[in-house]
Design a protein around this motif. Structure first.
Motif, PDB file in Angstrom:
ATOM      1  N   GLU A 283      12.680  10.706  -1.197  1.00 14.86           N
ATOM      2  CA  GLU A 283      12.372   9.668  -2.180  1.00 14.86           C
ATOM      3  C   GLU A 283      10.908   9.749  -2.621  1.00 14.86           C
ATOM      4  N   GLN A 284      10.016  10.010  -1.656  1.00 14.27           N
ATOM      5  CA  GLN A 284       8.603  10.172  -1.992  1.00 14.27           C
ATOM      6  C   GLN A 284       8.405  11.385  -2.904  1.00 14.27           C
ATOM      7  N   TYR A 285       9.169  12.448  -2.632  1.00 16.21           N
ATOM      8  CA  TYR A 285       9.051  13.672  -3.424  1.00 16.21           C
ATOM      9  C   TYR A 285       9.486  13.441  -4.862  1.00 16.21           C
ATOM     10  N   ILE A 286      10.592  12.720  -5.061  1.00 15.81           N
ATOM     11  CA  ILE A 286      11.075  12.407  -6.416  1.00 15.81           C
ATOM     12  C   ILE A 286      10.058  11.536  -7.155  1.00 15.81           C
ATOM     13  N   LYS A 287       9.527  10.528  -6.452  1.00 12.70           N
ATOM     14  CA  LYS A 287       8.524   9.655  -7.063  1.00 12.70           C
ATOM     15  C   LYS A 287       7.259  10.433  -7.416  1.00 12.70           C
ATOM     16  N   PHE A 288       6.910  11.385  -6.541  1.00  9.28           N
ATOM     17  CA  PHE A 288       5.718  12.201  -6.788  1.00  9.28           C
ATOM     18  C   PHE A 288       5.854  12.995  -8.086  1.00  9.28           C
ATOM     19  N   TRP A 289       7.024  13.610  -8.315  1.00 12.18           N
ATOM     20  CA  TRP A 289       7.240  14.376  -9.541  1.00 12.18           C
ATOM     21  C   TRP A 289       7.273  13.464 -10.764  1.00 12.18           C
ATOM     22  N   ASN A 290       7.857  12.281 -10.611  1.00  9.07           N
ATOM     23  CA  ASN A 290       7.861  11.330 -11.727  1.00  9.07           C
ATOM     24  C   ASN A 290       6.444  10.939 -12.118  1.00  9.07           C
ATOM     25  N   ARG A 291       5.616  10.690 -11.115  1.00  7.50           N
ATOM     26  CA  ARG A 291       4.218  10.346 -11.385  1.00  7.50           C
ATOM     27  C   ARG A 291       3.467  11.537 -11.990  1.00  7.50           C
TER      28      ARG A 291
ATOM     29  N   PRO B  51      -9.441   0.383  -5.919  1.00  5.52           N
ATOM     30  CA  PRO B  51      -8.159   0.814  -6.510  1.00  5.52           C
ATOM     31  C   PRO B  51      -8.329   1.769  -7.690  1.00  5.52           C
ATOM     32  N   THR B  52      -9.429   2.514  -7.743  1.00  2.00           N
ATOM     33  CA  THR B  52      -9.659   3.417  -8.871  1.00  2.00           C
ATOM     34  C   THR B  52      -8.577   4.496  -8.918  1.00  2.00           C
ATOM     35  N   PRO B  53      -7.916   4.713 -10.054  1.00  2.00           N
ATOM     36  CA  PRO B  53      -6.890   5.765 -10.140  1.00  2.00           C
ATOM     37  C   PRO B  53      -7.499   7.155  -9.943  1.00  2.00           C
ATOM     38  N   VAL B  54      -6.722   8.029  -9.336  1.00  2.00           N
ATOM     39  CA  VAL B  54      -7.169   9.399  -9.079  1.00  2.00           C
ATOM     40  C   VAL B  54      -7.531  10.108 -10.377  1.00  2.00           C
ATOM     41  N   ILE B  55      -6.730   9.905 -11.418  1.00  2.00           N
ATOM     42  CA  ILE B  55      -6.965  10.609 -12.677  1.00  2.00           C
ATOM     43  C   ILE B  55      -8.307  10.211 -13.294  1.00  2.00           C
ATOM     44  N   VAL B  56      -8.753   8.976 -13.040  1.00  2.00           N
ATOM     45  CA  VAL B  56     -10.059   8.529 -13.540  1.00  2.00           C
ATOM     46  C   VAL B  56     -11.179   9.268 -12.816  1.00  2.00           C
ATOM     47  N   LEU B  57     -11.069   9.402 -11.491  1.00  2.00           N
ATOM     48  CA  LEU B  57     -12.077  10.122 -10.713  1.00  2.00           C
ATOM     49  C   LEU B  57     -12.143  11.595 -11.128  1.00  2.00           C
ATOM     50  N   ILE B  58     -10.963  12.187 -11.377  1.00  5.04           N
ATOM     51  CA  ILE B  58     -10.934  13.594 -11.800  1.00  5.04           C
ATOM     52  C   ILE B  58     -11.582  13.750 -13.173  1.00  5.04           C
ATOM     53  N   LYS B  59     -11.298  12.823 -14.091  1.00 12.07           N
ATOM     54  CA  LYS B  59     -11.898  12.891 -15.430  1.00 12.07           C
ATOM     55  C   LYS B  59     -13.413  12.729 -15.374  1.00 12.07           C
ATOM     56  N   GLN B  60     -13.914  11.964 -14.416  1.00 10.26           N
ATOM     57  CA  GLN B  60     -15.358  11.781 -14.283  1.00 10.26           C
ATOM     58  C   GLN B  60     -16.039  13.031 -13.731  1.00 10.26           C
ATOM     59  N   SER B  61     -15.367  13.734 -12.812  1.00 11.91           N
ATOM     60  CA  SER B  61     -15.978  14.890 -12.145  1.00 11.91           C
ATOM     61  C   SER B  61     -15.688  16.216 -12.839  1.00 11.91           C
ATOM     62  N   LEU B  62     -14.573  16.287 -13.565  1.00  6.02           N
ATOM     63  CA  LEU B  62     -14.154  17.549 -14.166  1.00  6.02           C
ATOM     64  C   LEU B  62     -15.180  18.147 -15.138  1.00  6.02           C
TER      65      LEU B  62
ATOM     66  N   LEU C  18       0.827  -1.211   0.000  1.00  7.63           N
ATOM     67  CA  LEU C  18       0.000   0.000   0.000  1.00  7.63           C
ATOM     68  C   LEU C  18       0.860   1.259   0.000  1.00  7.63           C
ATOM     69  N   GLN C  19       1.961   1.230   0.757  1.00 11.72           N
ATOM     70  CA  GLN C  19       2.865   2.392   0.757  1.00 11.72           C
ATOM     71  C   GLN C  19       3.448   2.636  -0.631  1.00 11.72           C
ATOM     72  N   GLU C  20       3.761   1.564  -1.352  1.00 10.76           N
ATOM     73  CA  GLU C  20       4.278   1.699  -2.714  1.00 10.76           C
ATOM     74  C   GLU C  20       3.207   2.253  -3.643  1.00 10.76           C
ATOM     75  N   LEU C  21       1.974   1.758  -3.502  1.00 11.65           N
ATOM     76  CA  LEU C  21       0.874   2.229  -4.347  1.00 11.65           C
ATOM     77  C   LEU C  21       0.557   3.699  -4.085  1.00 11.65           C
ATOM     78  N   TYR C  22       0.592   4.080  -2.827  1.00 11.32           N
ATOM     79  CA  TYR C  22       0.220   5.443  -2.456  1.00 11.32           C
ATOM     80  C   TYR C  22       1.379   6.428  -2.549  1.00 11.32           C
ATOM     81  N   GLY C  23       2.583   5.934  -2.889  1.00  8.79           N
ATOM     82  CA  GLY C  23       3.737   6.816  -2.987  1.00  8.79           C
ATOM     83  C   GLY C  23       4.267   7.244  -1.644  1.00  8.79           C
ATOM     84  N   LEU C  24       4.083   6.423  -0.598  1.00  6.83           N
ATOM     85  CA  LEU C  24       4.500   6.762   0.760  1.00  6.83           C
ATOM     86  C   LEU C  24       5.682   5.920   1.230  1.00  6.83           C
ATOM     87  N   LYS C  25       6.301   5.197   0.332  1.00  3.53           N
ATOM     88  CA  LYS C  25       7.413   4.329   0.706  1.00  3.53           C
ATOM     89  C   LYS C  25       8.728   5.087   0.581  1.00  3.53           C
TER      90      LYS C  25
END
Length: 335
Positions: free
Chosen positions: A76-84, A98-109, A64-71
């Motif tokens: 290291e989290q900051y570098i991964k955040f910019w890469n994502r 496990p719905t991706p954030v970008i999918v939720l944003i595209k649905q609501s935007l 979960l930490q790897e999925l959420y970018g908290l590992k």
């Protein structure tokens, strides 16, 4: 070449610097929240009666930490955040895993764009036109009436006006739906029934934003016009026998519009004020409701995704207005 070096390049540097600082703050601030989304997820799994031995739990936490970018460390989290971020990937949502954030944003935007863009432009146009003529013809009765209405509606909080409209036009007089963006179980297809249904559901949230927005621009424009109409060029035009309506339209309002154009770009940040509250009141399926859920559930990824989108929209709109400003004000020149 002078345009690029002295005008365009400094603004682009500021533009990217603001985005960099803003997105860095978006990364840092959620990590000061007292909630740990990984532990919340584990607690939710255990609350459902699932048993996990210590080794399986540890592996789940690491996954979960790897999925959420908290590992890893903060750096290291900051570098991964910019890469994502550069790939347009904000990771999965916590509360809708496990719905991706970008999918939720595209649905609501699209819902928020349709609601905000329409109400912002209409309120800006109507408020400035009414405020411009009311400021120039300040002795007219209709202008004073609009001013009294503005003094009543303008200080009213968004949620009070939204609740009032909801109670009046959806509960006491059930003309419009109580909430939502469309009927429950309705299939969205492009036909007349769908369009009418969408408009009926959007009417009350749009009206609450319009009423406040119109009178905000009305009062601001009226004050600017009252200042501009005392300038020498206006007195010269009046002495030349030009009709008052022509002076108001071609000279006074045109000059008073300059600060209002800048305000239009800044008003796109309404997602964190009136739009968020209005969407919550009417259960409208836009980014405001999504942002509220992200804050309420401590959803780091969703919170960062929505806030980043807002930063990009606001800074880009301000940059575009800044680059186009010389077209509206001939006194500004590219140097």
């Amino acid at each position: 070449m002078n345009f690029v070096k002295r005008y365009l390049l400094p603004r682009l540097i500021i533009y990217f610097l603001v985005i960099f600082i803003g997105i860095t703050m978006v990364f840092v601030i959620p990590r000061f929240l007292p909630t740990d989304p990984v532990l919340q997820t584990i607690a939710r799994i255990r609350a459902q009666g699932a048993y996990m031995d210590p080794e399986a739990m540890q592996k789940t936490i690491e996954t979960l930490q790897e999925l959420y970018g908290l590992k890893g460390s903060i750096w290291e989290q900051y570098i991964k955040f910019w890469n994502r971020f550069l790939r347009g990937d904000f990771g999965p949502s916590y509360f809708q895993f496990p719905t991706p954030v970008i999918v939720l944003i595209k649905q609501s935007l699209p819902w928020t764009i349709a609601l905000l863009l329409t109400t912002t432009l209409l309120s800006w146009i109507l408020g400035n036109v009414l405020g411009g003529f009311a400021g120039y013809f300040s002795n007219r009765k209709w202008g004073r009436v609009l001013d009294y209405i503005a003094m009543i509606i303008r200080p009213m909080p968004y949620y009070i006006l939204a609740l009032g409209l909801l109670i009046l036009l959806a509960y006491i007089f059930p003309v419009f739906p109580l909430g939502g963006g469309y009927r429950i179980g309705m299939r969205l297809t492009f036909n007349l029934d769908t369009i009418v249904t969408l408009l009926k559901h959007a009417f009350l949230p749009a009206l609450s934003l319009l009423l406040i927005g119109i009178f905000v621009w009305f009062q601001a424009m009226k004050l600017v016009v009252q200042s501009v109409k005392t300038d020498d060029f206006v007195k010269y035009a009046e002495a030349g026998g030009i009709k008052p309506a022509t002076i108001a339209r071609k000279y006074v309002i045109k000059n008073a519009m300059l600060p209002q154009i800048t305000g239009l770009a800044l008003s796109l940040g309404q997602i964190f004020s009136g739009a968020l509250i209005t969407e919550m009141v009417f259960s409208y399926p836009g980014l405001g409701t999504l942002l509220y859920n992200a804050i309420f559930t401590g959803d780091y990824n969703l919170l960062m995704g929505i806030t980043t989108m807002s930063i990009l929209v606001v800074t880009t709109s301000i940059l575009v207005i800044d680059l186009l400003y010389p077209l509206f004000d001939p006194r500004v020149r590219y140097k």
